[in-house]
Design an enzyme around this catalytic site. Sequence first.
Site, PDB file in Angstrom:
ATOM      1  N   ASN A   9       0.921  -1.204  -0.100  1.00  0.00           N
ATOM      2  CA  ASN A   9       0.054  -0.199  -0.059  1.00  0.00           C
ATOM      3  C   ASN A   9       0.982   1.096  -0.084  1.00  0.00           C
ATOM      4  OD1 ASN A   9      -1.865   2.213   0.398  1.00  0.00           O
ATOM      5  ND2 ASN A   9      -2.318   1.506   2.430  1.00  0.00           N
ATOM      6  N   LYS A  11       0.192   4.143  -0.403  1.00  0.00           N
ATOM      7  CA  LYS A  11      -0.322   5.431  -0.069  1.00  0.00           C
ATOM      8  C   LYS A  11      -0.196   6.725  -0.777  1.00  0.00           C
ATOM      9  CE  LYS A  11       0.244   3.606   4.829  1.00  0.00           C
ATOM     10  NZ  LYS A  11       0.255   3.700   6.175  1.00  0.00           N
ATOM     11  N   HIS A  95      -9.654   1.448   4.540  1.00  0.00           N
ATOM     12  CA  HIS A  95      -8.206   1.605   5.376  1.00  0.00           C
ATOM     13  C   HIS A  95      -8.541   2.467   6.355  1.00  0.00           C
ATOM     14  CE1 HIS A  95      -4.210   2.604   6.258  1.00  0.00           C
ATOM     15  NE2 HIS A  95      -3.777   1.765   5.715  1.00  0.00           N
ATOM     16  N   GLU A  97      -6.821   5.131   7.419  1.00  0.00           N
ATOM     17  CA  GLU A  97      -6.688   6.300   7.067  1.00  0.00           C
ATOM     18  C   GLU A  97      -7.941   6.796   6.459  1.00  0.00           C
ATOM     19  OE1 GLU A  97      -3.011   5.718   5.301  1.00  0.00           O
ATOM     20  OE2 GLU A  97      -2.196   5.199   7.320  1.00  0.00           O
ATOM     21  N   SER A 213       2.861  -1.930  10.422  1.00  0.00           N
ATOM     22  CA  SER A 213       4.401  -2.159  10.713  1.00  0.00           C
ATOM     23  C   SER A 213       4.962  -3.513  10.408  1.00  0.00           C
ATOM     24  CB  SER A 213       4.658  -1.612  12.116  1.00  0.00           C
ATOM     25  OG  SER A 213       4.263  -0.252  12.250  1.00  0.00           O
ATOM     26  N   GLY A 234       2.762  -1.371   4.250  1.00  0.00           N
ATOM     27  CA  GLY A 234       2.659   0.210   3.911  1.00  0.00           C
ATOM     28  C   GLY A 234       4.164   0.562   3.708  1.00  0.00           C
TER      29      GLY A 234
HETATM   30  C1  PEP Z   1      -0.974   0.193   6.057  1.00  0.00           C
HETATM   31  O1  PEP Z   1      -1.077   1.540   5.841  1.00  0.00           O
HETATM   32  O2  PEP Z   1      -1.760  -0.577   5.428  1.00  0.00           O
HETATM   33  C2  PEP Z   1       0.236  -0.355   6.749  1.00  0.00           C
HETATM   34  C3  PEP Z   1       0.167  -1.311   7.207  1.00  0.00           C
HETATM   35  O3  PEP Z   1       1.259   0.699   6.785  1.00  0.00           O
HETATM   36  P1  PEP Z   1       2.600   0.367   7.596  1.00  0.00           P
HETATM   37  O4  PEP Z   1       2.970  -1.149   7.127  1.00  0.00           O
HETATM   38  O5  PEP Z   1       3.443   1.591   7.291  1.00  0.00           O
HETATM   39  O6  PEP Z   1       2.463   0.365   9.162  1.00  0.00           O
END
Ligand code: PEP
Length: 250
Positions: A9, A11, A95, A97, A213, A234
């Site tokens: 993803n 973003k 998501h 966000e 993460s 992400g």
């Molecule tokens: C995400 O935004 O779907 C995500 C998992 O982000 P990150 O891996 O940066 O935590």
Amino acid sequence: MRKNIVAGNWKMNTTMQEGVALADQIKNLLIKSPNCEVVLCVPFTHLTSIAQTVNGSIIAIGAENCSDKESGAYTGEISAAMVRSTGAKYVIIGHSERRTYYGETAEILKEKVLLALKNDLIPVFCIGEVKEERQADKQNDIVKAQLEKSVFNLSVDDFSKIVFAYEPVWAIGTGLTATPEQAQQMHACIRQLIAEKYGNTIAQNTSILYGGSCNAQNAATLFANHDVDGGLIGSASLKATDFKAIIDAI
Ligand code: PEP
């Protein structure tokens, strides 16, 4: 049997040219066919170019969002049909966000899922609790309500096309990761909720990805859990070698 999937993803990162270069790097690293479906969910502006870049490879592409409206006077919106017309196969819906910063309610997400399915897109539907809900041990109730309000209205046929991503909101972009035990417990809970609603066969065939993460260091221990079928990645998906290491962890 259900598919393992590793989906990036991106973003709101990379210009179109940078995105094409990144997709090309990832494609070149995947010489050997991986043990999972690899998906790049990229900004709308990149979809067509990246579809061309990865054409003929094992990489599928997806959007990060789509409109809850079919077509018409909705300035600035991108419909599911438009996304599909770029060659995209997947679309992330729900998501955290989008829920938090753009006020996407369960009802809006329900419409998005229906339109994605109507246009032959596979929704990657995101669910997960915030930190306070986890601290209050409410996480199971939260994901249950998210499922009930946005996807448990679907027919068996439609439901069987969806992929889920369990993304504890407190783990997204924070460097905090769910422990393998927390991830397994929640994924098993989600699968059980699906079994109660749609039956065990559908539940066993549904891919449930972990997101939050997940990185090259922790991916293997997360993916080793029986009910974790890959990841929605992400920040670690923005570096080709890290993303490849996560794919290798499956
Ligand atoms: C995400 O935004 O779907 C995500 C998992 O982000 P990150 O891996 O940066 O935590």
